[in-house]
Design an enzyme around this catalytic site. Structure first.
Site, PDB file in Angstrom:
ATOM      1  N   CYS A 196       0.841  -1.200   0.000  1.00  0.00           N
ATOM      2  CA  CYS A 196       0.000   0.000   0.000  1.00  0.00           C
ATOM      3  C   CYS A 196       0.882   1.259   0.000  1.00  0.00           C
ATOM      4  O   CYS A 196       1.467   1.587  -1.013  1.00  0.00           O
ATOM      5  CB  CYS A 196      -0.991  -0.030   1.157  1.00  0.00           C
ATOM      6  SG  CYS A 196      -2.362   1.145   0.951  1.00  0.00           S
ATOM      7  N   HIS A 245      -3.773  -4.833   0.261  1.00  0.00           N
ATOM      8  CA  HIS A 245      -3.296  -5.287   1.571  1.00  0.00           C
ATOM      9  C   HIS A 245      -3.330  -6.816   1.672  1.00  0.00           C
ATOM     10  O   HIS A 245      -4.244  -7.391   2.268  1.00  0.00           O
ATOM     11  CB  HIS A 245      -4.151  -4.674   2.691  1.00  0.00           C
ATOM     12  CG  HIS A 245      -3.767  -3.283   3.044  1.00  0.00           C
ATOM     13  ND1 HIS A 245      -2.731  -2.998   3.908  1.00  0.00           N
ATOM     14  CD2 HIS A 245      -4.261  -2.085   2.642  1.00  0.00           C
ATOM     15  CE1 HIS A 245      -2.609  -1.683   4.032  1.00  0.00           C
ATOM     16  NE2 HIS A 245      -3.527  -1.106   3.270  1.00  0.00           N
ATOM     17  N   GLU A 279      -1.654  -8.742   3.556  1.00  0.00           N
ATOM     18  CA  GLU A 279      -1.523  -9.228   4.936  1.00  0.00           C
ATOM     19  C   GLU A 279      -2.885  -9.421   5.600  1.00  0.00           C
ATOM     20  O   GLU A 279      -2.999 -10.169   6.588  1.00  0.00           O
ATOM     21  CB  GLU A 279      -0.647  -8.271   5.765  1.00  0.00           C
ATOM     22  CG  GLU A 279      -1.325  -7.030   6.283  1.00  0.00           C
ATOM     23  CD  GLU A 279      -1.569  -5.942   5.239  1.00  0.00           C
ATOM     24  OE1 GLU A 279      -2.150  -4.896   5.598  1.00  0.00           O
ATOM     25  OE2 GLU A 279      -1.166  -6.133   4.065  1.00  0.00           O
TER      26      GLU A 279
END
Length: 269
Positions: free
Chosen positions: A123, A224, A226
């Site tokens: 990001c 994102h 994660e």
């Protein structure tokens, strides 16, 4: 100094590469305490650990890029907007930045690129990568795209983005030619820096991934990964690259880079 084969303690596949992770540095709380703290969302450190790496936090205080001499990989995480002065633009009214953190992340990013350390920008980290190499950013996507609200639906809420990936790219090797992911951003890459190539886009043209064309493992993603706990492919690919780098890197001492800066005064002033 990098770990030698004997220090890895057995086969290369057993070695847990050391992954530096940049951090927030702002107000936080723990127990009965509340103060300025170095903060990383748990999803980043858990993603690294689950993929076989050892997470090491790199707060934006006392910046010293030579710390990468003992790192096998670097993740530049998400966060607030990159200050537009770093890419020569006027500030948008909705841009919110922390220049001290930009300086830290840009310094580490440039050092990783110079040394060939595997680099994963997530990001804001993808935006830092582009700015560090001379690129620019769109400061507010709704100004240029009628569908941009999907990327940041509400404070504290992730959107969902689908994107198409360039065949043959590093990103495609890990995710295939179509993928989706959680996302949360109102800015994006604009002019792409020399040395980077766009390897994924959303349907409205928003750049979702960039990477370098060389052998060094460098990938920046606007989304994102994660936060997608069911899909660890990008983290696994990155940690695998860091493990290979640890095995093959030059073990000669490297020159120190950068200078120390005391950032706390900037936060509290």
């Amino acid at each position: 100094m990098a770990s030698s084969g004997s220090e890895m303690g057995g086969s290369d596949s057993e070695y847990r590469p050391r992954i530096g992770i940049t951090t927030y540095y702002q107000e936080g709380s723990w127990g009965v305490w509340s103060s300025v703290a170095s903060i990383v969302p748990g999803s980043y450190v858990e993603g690294v650990a689950a993929a076989g790496g050892t997470p090491l936090l790199l707060p934006p205080v006392g910046t010293d890029p030579s710390v990468l001499d003992v790192m096998d990989g670097l993740i530049v995480i998400g966060g607030v907007d990159v200050d537009p002065r770093f890419y020569g633009a006027e500030r948008h009214e909705l841009t919110s930045s922390q220049p001290f953190r930009d300086e830290h992340d840009i310094a580490l990013t440039r050092a990783a690129l110079e040394q060939g350390v595997p680099l994963f920008g997530i990001c804001r980290g993808a935006q830092i990568l582009n700015v560090a190499l001379g690129g620019t950013l769109i400061q507010h996507l709704p100004d240029v795209s009628s569908t941009a609200k999907q990327y940041q639906p509400a404070p504290g809420q992730y959107g969902e983005v689908e994107f198409t990936i360039v065949p043959g790219s590093r990103c495609a090797a890990l995710l295939g030619e179509q993928a989706d992911s959680p996302c949360h951003h109102h800015q994006a890459l604009d002019e792409v820096a020399e040395g980077l190539m766009v390897t994924a886009r959303a349907a409205d043209g928003t750049i979702e991934a960039v990477e370098t064309a060389g052998e060094n493992w460098v990938l920046g993603v606007q989304f994102h990964p994660e936060e997608n706990r069911k899909d660890a492919r990008l983290f696994e690919g990155f940690v695998a690259a860091a493990r290979r780098f640890a095995h093959t890197r030059d073990v000669e001492p490297r020159p120190a880079h950068g200078t120390d800066h005391d950032r706390e005064d900037a936060l509290l002033s």
